[in-house]
Write a protein that holds these residues in place. Structure first.
Motif, PDB file in Angstrom:
ATOM      1  N   PHE A  44      20.769 -44.930  14.289  1.00  0.00           N
ATOM      2  CA  PHE A  44      21.971 -44.597  13.689  1.00  0.00           C
ATOM      3  C   PHE A  44      21.677 -44.283  12.106  1.00  0.00           C
ATOM      4  CE2 PHE A  44      22.874 -48.794  11.668  1.00  0.00           C
ATOM      5  CZ  PHE A  44      21.935 -49.655  12.106  1.00  0.00           C
ATOM      6  N   SER A  45      22.571 -43.949  11.390  1.00  0.00           N
ATOM      7  CA  SER A  45      22.424 -43.836   9.860  1.00  0.00           C
ATOM      8  C   SER A  45      21.202 -42.959   9.783  1.00  0.00           C
ATOM      9  CB  SER A  45      22.454 -45.245   9.125  1.00  0.00           C
ATOM     10  OG  SER A  45      22.153 -45.019   7.748  1.00  0.00           O
ATOM     11  N   ASP A  46      20.385 -43.190   8.642  1.00  0.00           N
ATOM     12  CA  ASP A  46      19.134 -42.167   8.561  1.00  0.00           C
ATOM     13  C   ASP A  46      18.269 -41.994   9.666  1.00  0.00           C
ATOM     14  OD1 ASP A  46      20.165 -41.886   6.045  1.00  0.00           O
ATOM     15  OD2 ASP A  46      18.547 -42.884   4.785  1.00  0.00           O
ATOM     16  N   GLY A  47      18.456 -43.029  10.694  1.00  0.00           N
ATOM     17  CA  GLY A  47      17.554 -42.743  11.944  1.00  0.00           C
ATOM     18  C   GLY A  47      17.716 -41.595  12.748  1.00  0.00           C
ATOM     19  N   VAL A  48      18.761 -41.094  12.565  1.00  0.00           N
ATOM     20  CA  VAL A  48      19.112 -39.535  13.386  1.00  0.00           C
ATOM     21  C   VAL A  48      18.203 -38.427  13.149  1.00  0.00           C
ATOM     22  CG1 VAL A  48      20.416 -38.562  11.407  1.00  0.00           C
ATOM     23  CG2 VAL A  48      20.960 -37.879  13.947  1.00  0.00           C
ATOM     24  N   GLU A  49      17.461 -38.580  12.026  1.00  0.00           N
ATOM     25  CA  GLU A  49      16.243 -37.966  11.565  1.00  0.00           C
ATOM     26  C   GLU A  49      15.139 -37.313  12.584  1.00  0.00           C
ATOM     27  OE1 GLU A  49      16.324 -35.573   9.093  1.00  0.00           O
ATOM     28  OE2 GLU A  49      18.190 -36.260   8.365  1.00  0.00           O
ATOM     29  N   MET A  50      14.851 -38.736  13.181  1.00  0.00           N
ATOM     30  CA  MET A  50      13.826 -38.738  14.316  1.00  0.00           C
ATOM     31  C   MET A  50      14.166 -37.789  15.381  1.00  0.00           C
ATOM     32  SD  MET A  50      12.331 -42.190  16.535  1.00  0.00           S
ATOM     33  CE  MET A  50      14.217 -42.555  17.417  1.00  0.00           C
ATOM     34  N   TYR A  51      15.430 -37.523  15.716  1.00  0.00           N
ATOM     35  CA  TYR A  51      15.807 -36.612  16.935  1.00  0.00           C
ATOM     36  C   TYR A  51      15.924 -35.153  16.657  1.00  0.00           C
ATOM     37  CZ  TYR A  51      16.929 -41.088  19.210  1.00  0.00           C
ATOM     38  OH  TYR A  51      16.806 -42.292  19.845  1.00  0.00           O
ATOM     39  N   LYS A  52      16.001 -34.814  15.276  1.00  0.00           N
ATOM     40  CA  LYS A  52      16.272 -33.337  14.947  1.00  0.00           C
ATOM     41  C   LYS A  52      15.112 -32.556  15.192  1.00  0.00           C
ATOM     42  CE  LYS A  52      19.427 -34.144  11.061  1.00  0.00           C
ATOM     43  NZ  LYS A  52      19.743 -33.991   9.536  1.00  0.00           N
ATOM     44  N   LYS A  53      15.556 -31.458  15.903  1.00  0.00           N
ATOM     45  CA  LYS A  53      14.371 -30.232  16.224  1.00  0.00           C
ATOM     46  C   LYS A  53      13.657 -29.767  15.066  1.00  0.00           C
ATOM     47  CE  LYS A  53      17.258 -28.846  20.208  1.00  0.00           C
ATOM     48  NZ  LYS A  53      18.424 -27.819  20.548  1.00  0.00           N
ATOM     49  N   ALA A  54      14.329 -29.959  14.047  1.00  0.00           N
ATOM     50  CA  ALA A  54      13.697 -29.194  12.760  1.00  0.00           C
ATOM     51  C   ALA A  54      12.503 -30.424  12.235  1.00  0.00           C
ATOM     52  CB  ALA A  54      14.671 -29.171  11.609  1.00  0.00           C
ATOM     53  N   ARG A  72       6.988 -43.118  12.707  1.00  0.00           N
ATOM     54  CA  ARG A  72       5.803 -43.207  13.633  1.00  0.00           C
ATOM     55  C   ARG A  72       5.813 -44.759  13.893  1.00  0.00           C
ATOM     56  NH1 ARG A  72       3.841 -38.167  13.384  1.00  0.00           N
ATOM     57  NH2 ARG A  72       4.696 -36.758  12.044  1.00  0.00           N
ATOM     58  N   GLY A  73       5.952 -45.523  12.980  1.00  0.00           N
ATOM     59  CA  GLY A  73       5.666 -46.873  13.414  1.00  0.00           C
ATOM     60  C   GLY A  73       6.387 -47.526  14.523  1.00  0.00           C
ATOM     61  N   ILE A  74       7.639 -46.962  14.698  1.00  0.00           N
ATOM     62  CA  ILE A  74       8.664 -47.542  15.684  1.00  0.00           C
ATOM     63  C   ILE A  74       7.950 -46.970  17.036  1.00  0.00           C
ATOM     64  CG2 ILE A  74      10.319 -45.896  15.707  1.00  0.00           C
ATOM     65  CD1 ILE A  74      12.242 -48.013  16.264  1.00  0.00           C
ATOM     66  N   ASN A  90      17.307 -47.145  11.878  1.00  0.00           N
ATOM     67  CA  ASN A  90      18.158 -46.601  10.974  1.00  0.00           C
ATOM     68  C   ASN A  90      17.548 -46.199   9.811  1.00  0.00           C
ATOM     69  OD1 ASN A  90      17.437 -49.313  10.229  1.00  0.00           O
ATOM     70  ND2 ASN A  90      19.582 -49.860   9.206  1.00  0.00           N
ATOM     71  N   GLU A  91      16.250 -45.630   9.698  1.00  0.00           N
ATOM     72  CA  GLU A  91      15.643 -45.278   8.276  1.00  0.00           C
ATOM     73  C   GLU A  91      14.948 -43.899   8.800  1.00  0.00           C
ATOM     74  OE1 GLU A  91      13.499 -48.394   6.029  1.00  0.00           O
ATOM     75  OE2 GLU A  91      13.860 -49.401   7.917  1.00  0.00           O
ATOM     76  N   ALA A  92      14.790 -42.964   7.807  1.00  0.00           N
ATOM     77  CA  ALA A  92      14.234 -41.852   8.047  1.00  0.00           C
ATOM     78  C   ALA A  92      12.952 -41.552   7.571  1.00  0.00           C
ATOM     79  CB  ALA A  92      14.988 -40.743   7.359  1.00  0.00           C
ATOM     80  N   ASP A  93      12.269 -42.678   6.919  1.00  0.00           N
ATOM     81  CA  ASP A  93      10.815 -42.806   6.358  1.00  0.00           C
ATOM     82  C   ASP A  93       9.870 -42.449   7.463  1.00  0.00           C
ATOM     83  OD1 ASP A  93       8.829 -43.476   4.459  1.00  0.00           O
ATOM     84  OD2 ASP A  93       8.795 -45.558   5.645  1.00  0.00           O
ATOM     85  N   ASP A  94       8.961 -41.595   7.231  1.00  0.00           N
ATOM     86  CA  ASP A  94       7.991 -41.104   8.209  1.00  0.00           C
ATOM     87  C   ASP A  94       7.335 -42.119   8.591  1.00  0.00           C
ATOM     88  OD1 ASP A  94       6.735 -38.639   9.378  1.00  0.00           O
ATOM     89  OD2 ASP A  94       4.964 -39.521   8.380  1.00  0.00           O
TER      90      ASP A  94
END
Lengths: 151, 151, 151
Positions: free
Chosen positions: C80-90, C54-56, C46-50
């Protein structure tokens, strides 16, 4: 007259719903109780932040003194990723760690982190134990019925 | 001729392995289902960061509306360490907390944190309950079969 | 004479208690063992921090190679929450995600986060699955007996 009756019924219904909702919200709270003779908990540390390290060690001290769990609780600490810093002789946690070790707390370290970061076992305290991977330990301990705490 | 046969077998094997690997990766995904009539969850807060506090309260609202769990889920929130800030009258979470309390959510606070930080119970909302230690609550609720969420 | 006897007994008792305490602290440590044929684990992001993302993904790779769990472990990742960033094509995680997907890891996303942040499914990779709420998935998987890892 019928209108008044309907209104009265509506008011009554509304009142009893309100009372019910109130009761639901105010049900008597009971803290969890300890019915078992023995409990196991795995504590997780994967950060090097000094506040976090001291926090987890203080938490362990507190939980060992929780009147519900006193004398019933076995604790293993698993460090991985940045958490390895807690075990380095070069850092300042020796006294806190030994105080907990003397209370029966067991300290384990992820061997994978050691390998990835090229850390020699000599850099860590002698009383540190090793497991193949920290994440494997987390998964397997849950399957063994242990509680997991990641403060 | 034999060489060709061997090659053919090798290609066939390789193809079927590839297909199998592909299938394994693409197995139909099913979200978890709710077969039980009642679920218990303990939510953990040990941070004071405003984004974290609002996040946990929003998460609780969302999960109470998850169609799989609607009307089946009892939630207790346990605050310890910096998490105590959520319950202080001086802070700004009253409205959000009462909205959840009215939905049956129970709020508990670690008594050890109160003692260590010399916080008086009068500083916290009246509807807050107390447990001997937050960490004890986390361990015991898991042994009672509760799910634990630490967002 | 009686005094000396009492003193001797006291000293003996004290010594044996010390030895016992020492033994308790030094009991042989055994890493958790894998007795079962199959294990399930839900990984939470649930975090977007790079560094976190990469750690997970690195943790998942490591645990799939833990000799105790190799070939026995099914993993679902819930963002969930900021974690969604991991799945963005961008963003830049495509290669890492596909490598894990090819090893059988399943990727799930909280539908509630999509709605709240007005994210279109087209913005995420096609292999991402959806669940009504991330928190609901966390609770239900625990009730299904899964281990939960939130690194």
């Amino acid at each position: 007259m019928k209108k008044l009756q309907a209104l009265l019924i509506a008011v009554l219904c509304f009142t009893s719903i309100s009372i019910f909702a109130q009761q639901k919200a105010d049900t008597v709270f009971e803290p969890a109780k300890a019915y078992k003779k023995h409990y196991n908990a795995l504590y997780i540390l994967n950060e090097a932040d000094d506040k976090k390290v001291r926090g987890i060690l203080r938490n362990i001290n507190n939980v060992l003194n929780d009147p519900r769990l006193k004398g019933k609780l076995h604790i293993e600490v698993i460090a991985f990723s940045d958490g390895v810093e807690m075990y380095k002789k070069a850092n300042s946690y020796q006294e806190l760690l030994i105080a907990l070790k003397d209370k029966g707390v067991v300290f384990a370290q992820c061997a994978k982190t050691m390998e990835e970061r090229k850390i020699d076992k000599n850099e860590l305290f002698d009383f540190v134990h090793y497991v193949p991977s920290g994440n494997g330990e987390i998964i397997l301990r849950q399957y063994e019925g242990w509680a997991v705490v990641h403060p």
